[in-house]
Design a protein around this motif. Sequence first.
Motif, PDB file in Angstrom:
ATOM      1  N   ASN A 104       0.857  -1.189   0.000  1.00 45.96           N
ATOM      2  CA  ASN A 104       0.000   0.000   0.000  1.00 45.96           C
ATOM      3  C   ASN A 104       0.891   1.235   0.000  1.00 45.96           C
ATOM      4  OD1 ASN A 104      -1.824   2.045   0.381  1.00 45.96           O
ATOM      5  ND2 ASN A 104      -2.748   1.202   2.227  1.00 45.96           N
ATOM      6  N   THR A 105       1.003   1.882  -1.157  1.00 48.32           N
ATOM      7  CA  THR A 105       1.879   3.046  -1.288  1.00 48.32           C
ATOM      8  C   THR A 105       1.144   4.358  -1.088  1.00 48.32           C
ATOM      9  OG1 THR A 105       1.521   3.050  -3.689  1.00 48.32           O
ATOM     10  CG2 THR A 105       3.426   1.813  -2.852  1.00 48.32           C
ATOM     11  N   ASN A 106      -0.154   4.315  -0.822  1.00 50.33           N
ATOM     12  CA  ASN A 106      -0.899   5.555  -0.604  1.00 50.33           C
ATOM     13  C   ASN A 106      -0.497   6.187   0.723  1.00 50.33           C
ATOM     14  OD1 ASN A 106      -2.388   5.173  -2.982  1.00 50.33           O
ATOM     15  ND2 ASN A 106      -3.883   3.867  -1.920  1.00 50.33           N
ATOM     16  N   GLY A 107      -0.385   7.517   0.744  1.00 47.24           N
ATOM     17  CA  GLY A 107      -0.057   8.212   1.987  1.00 47.24           C
ATOM     18  C   GLY A 107       1.359   8.758   1.976  1.00 47.24           C
ATOM     19  N   LEU A 108       1.584   9.808   2.765  1.00 43.33           N
ATOM     20  CA  LEU A 108       2.905  10.417   2.874  1.00 43.33           C
ATOM     21  C   LEU A 108       3.879   9.520   3.630  1.00 43.33           C
ATOM     22  CD1 LEU A 108       1.898  14.109   3.766  1.00 43.33           C
ATOM     23  CD2 LEU A 108       2.712  13.250   1.563  1.00 43.33           C
ATOM     24  N   ILE A 143       5.760   1.077   6.315  1.00 43.83           N
ATOM     25  CA  ILE A 143       6.829   0.239   6.864  1.00 43.83           C
ATOM     26  C   ILE A 143       6.882   0.443   8.371  1.00 43.83           C
ATOM     27  CG2 ILE A 143       9.315  -0.206   6.880  1.00 43.83           C
ATOM     28  CD1 ILE A 143       9.402   0.895   4.031  1.00 43.83           C
ATOM     29  N   VAL A 144       6.874  -0.652   9.117  1.00 48.64           N
ATOM     30  CA  VAL A 144       6.910  -0.585  10.583  1.00 48.64           C
ATOM     31  C   VAL A 144       8.329  -0.869  11.063  1.00 48.64           C
ATOM     32  CG1 VAL A 144       6.068  -1.631  12.716  1.00 48.64           C
ATOM     33  CG2 VAL A 144       4.495  -1.217  10.821  1.00 48.64           C
ATOM     34  N   HIS A 145       8.803  -0.048  11.985  1.00 47.63           N
ATOM     35  CA  HIS A 145      10.152  -0.195  12.549  1.00 47.63           C
ATOM     36  C   HIS A 145      10.069  -0.571  14.029  1.00 47.63           C
ATOM     37  CE1 HIS A 145      12.014   1.864   9.043  1.00 47.63           C
ATOM     38  NE2 HIS A 145      10.942   2.644   9.085  1.00 47.63           N
ATOM     39  N   TYR A 146      10.835  -1.591  14.400  1.00 41.45           N
ATOM     40  CA  TYR A 146      11.092  -1.900  15.807  1.00 41.45           C
ATOM     41  C   TYR A 146      12.593  -1.787  16.038  1.00 41.45           C
ATOM     42  CZ  TYR A 146       6.405  -3.926  16.430  1.00 41.45           C
ATOM     43  OH  TYR A 146       5.050  -4.122  16.513  1.00 41.45           O
ATOM     44  N   ILE A 147      12.977  -1.439  17.253  1.00 34.86           N
ATOM     45  CA  ILE A 147      14.391  -1.342  17.614  1.00 34.86           C
ATOM     46  C   ILE A 147      14.651  -2.223  18.831  1.00 34.86           C
ATOM     47  CG2 ILE A 147      16.204   0.188  18.496  1.00 34.86           C
ATOM     48  CD1 ILE A 147      14.965   2.439  16.867  1.00 34.86           C
ATOM     49  N   TRP A 148      15.694  -3.040  18.730  1.00 40.88           N
ATOM     50  CA  TRP A 148      16.048  -3.945  19.826  1.00 40.88           C
ATOM     51  C   TRP A 148      17.544  -3.820  20.060  1.00 40.88           C
ATOM     52  CZ3 TRP A 148      12.526  -7.447  22.227  1.00 40.88           C
ATOM     53  CH2 TRP A 148      13.101  -8.337  23.131  1.00 40.88           C
ATOM     54  N   PRO A 168       1.226  -4.136   7.307  1.00 42.85           N
ATOM     55  CA  PRO A 168       2.203  -3.259   6.656  1.00 42.85           C
ATOM     56  C   PRO A 168       2.804  -3.899   5.409  1.00 42.85           C
ATOM     57  CG  PRO A 168       3.221  -4.390   8.482  1.00 42.85           C
ATOM     58  CD  PRO A 168       1.770  -4.812   8.487  1.00 42.85           C
ATOM     59  N   ASP A 169       3.540  -3.080   4.653  1.00 43.35           N
ATOM     60  CA  ASP A 169       4.313  -3.624   3.541  1.00 43.35           C
ATOM     61  C   ASP A 169       5.489  -4.437   4.076  1.00 43.35           C
ATOM     62  OD1 ASP A 169       2.592  -2.110   2.064  1.00 43.35           O
ATOM     63  OD2 ASP A 169       4.054  -0.621   1.447  1.00 43.35           O
ATOM     64  N   LYS A 170       6.144  -3.886   5.091  1.00 41.49           N
ATOM     65  CA  LYS A 170       7.297  -4.541   5.697  1.00 41.49           C
ATOM     66  C   LYS A 170       7.311  -4.272   7.195  1.00 41.49           C
ATOM     67  CE  LYS A 170      10.510  -4.077   1.779  1.00 41.49           C
ATOM     68  NZ  LYS A 170      11.827  -3.514   1.350  1.00 41.49           N
ATOM     69  N   CYS A 225       6.637 -10.670   5.961  1.00 41.42           N
ATOM     70  CA  CYS A 225       7.374  -9.476   5.521  1.00 41.42           C
ATOM     71  C   CYS A 225       8.349  -8.976   6.580  1.00 41.42           C
ATOM     72  CB  CYS A 225       6.395  -8.369   5.128  1.00 41.42           C
ATOM     73  SG  CYS A 225       5.245  -7.906   6.449  1.00 41.42           S
ATOM     74  N   LEU A 226       8.727  -9.842   7.519  1.00 42.71           N
ATOM     75  CA  LEU A 226       9.669  -9.447   8.572  1.00 42.71           C
ATOM     76  C   LEU A 226      11.096  -9.477   8.033  1.00 42.71           C
ATOM     77  CD1 LEU A 226      10.356  -8.816  11.549  1.00 42.71           C
ATOM     78  CD2 LEU A 226      10.367 -11.288  11.967  1.00 42.71           C
ATOM     79  N   GLU A 227      11.800  -8.367   8.206  1.00 46.51           N
ATOM     80  CA  GLU A 227      13.202  -8.283   7.804  1.00 46.51           C
ATOM     81  C   GLU A 227      14.033  -7.822   8.994  1.00 46.51           C
ATOM     82  OE1 GLU A 227      13.872  -5.930   4.346  1.00 46.51           O
ATOM     83  OE2 GLU A 227      12.203  -6.793   3.222  1.00 46.51           O
ATOM     84  N   ILE A 228      15.134  -8.521   9.240  1.00 48.20           N
ATOM     85  CA  ILE A 228      16.032  -8.175  10.341  1.00 48.20           C
ATOM     86  C   ILE A 228      17.154  -7.299   9.792  1.00 48.20           C
ATOM     87  CG2 ILE A 228      17.562  -9.083  12.124  1.00 48.20           C
ATOM     88  CD1 ILE A 228      15.888 -11.663  12.035  1.00 48.20           C
ATOM     89  N   ARG A 229      17.329  -6.127  10.391  1.00 48.38           N
ATOM     90  CA  ARG A 229      18.357  -5.182   9.959  1.00 48.38           C
ATOM     91  C   ARG A 229      19.332  -4.939  11.106  1.00 48.38           C
ATOM     92  NH1 ARG A 229      16.440  -1.827   5.643  1.00 48.38           N
ATOM     93  NH2 ARG A 229      15.277  -3.224   4.235  1.00 48.38           N
TER      94      ARG A 229
END
Length: 391
Positions: free
Chosen positions: A90-94, A98-103, A126-128, A152-156
């Motif tokens: 879903n690309t609509n919106g400013l 994408i959801v971010h978590y910090i650990w 979410p998309d990711k 869509c979970l990605e570990i960064r």
Amino acid sequence: MNQRVKIICFLLLCVFLCWSAFNVTDFEGTRFEHVFADLRTSSKGQQPRTQTEVVNDEKLNSPNCIKPANADSYIICDQLPFQKPACRNNTNGLVPNIVHYIWIGNGTLKMYHYISMLSVVTNHKPDKVLFHIDGAGPQGDLWLKLIEQIPCLEIRKFEAPTHIYGKKLNDIYMRTDVARFQILHQQGGIYLDSDVIVLKSLDPLRKFPFTMGYNGVKGNGAFLAAPNSPFLEELLNGYKDLYKKESRALYFGCIRPRTLSLTRKDLPIHVEETSMHRPNGWVEKESIVISSYDLSDNYMLHIHPRNNKKYKGFFEWGADKIRVHDSSYGAAARASFFGTRDLVFLRGEESLARDRKPRKPIILVAHDTIRKSEENLPEFRDLTIVKNKHS
């Protein structure tokens, strides 16, 4: 003659059998329709339910659940109606979807962390989901389960900041604050603390350049931002005066964002007064584990386990216990697991089934450190003002 009679009788029998078969297959469009409907919703071995016993509730997302006609806030299910985690494009919106978590560090992923992350992919989609880790990251079976469940979970991997503008960040809370402000400023998206439960889609908030919730005292655990947000840039610039102001995470993470939202009208920001961080145990002085607030308008619930140490055992409950726990937390956790805040009883527990206790309204309470600013603004004149001491 006898042979002719036999042939005629045989043909008549065939016509009758064909007519009967046609009408049986059309029963669902006749007066027998309710019988088939009851059989479809009844569990094996149970007597069919009549229409008078069931309410037509379009909100029920599971075919094995019903809401009895006399029920206001509970459902009866043949089995627990778990939602299926899902992602979407879903690309609509400013704000990027994408959801971010910090650990930072390692540590075992607990049940309330699991419920938080599960709620994002069941109620928002979410998309990711980007999980930023500095160290080994989460450990335990629940973490492995999330990896399996969230497509869509990605570990960064990243290096959590230890300094900003040459000044040392004193504790993990300040390091997390700076990290989330920097990540959102660079990438945009939705930041969530791992103790925030999402109750419904956040899409209506993605149209704003920056969104935060009013926390009352502590715990700004969620932000939505477009990349290169001017508001985030101003928040980060504030760390240049780190030792000229209060050095606590409370100031930079909670008080300063709120103060800027009231005094800097040139900065594009949208504030949700109650729907993102209220009820809040730091303000309401009543644990979400024993209270029952009306969450119908909430986008999320920030549960603050540190403010509920007395009831920490409840935050380790799984779906089978939380399904009948009547509280604000129970309602939010059920929204994550089942997509409903209603109590969930299983077939055979009809005699135990009950409605939730009456829900309380969320009353807006202003923070004493910015009380004067709010009192001078017309839109805040009707607030209930309390002086709330904090350390």
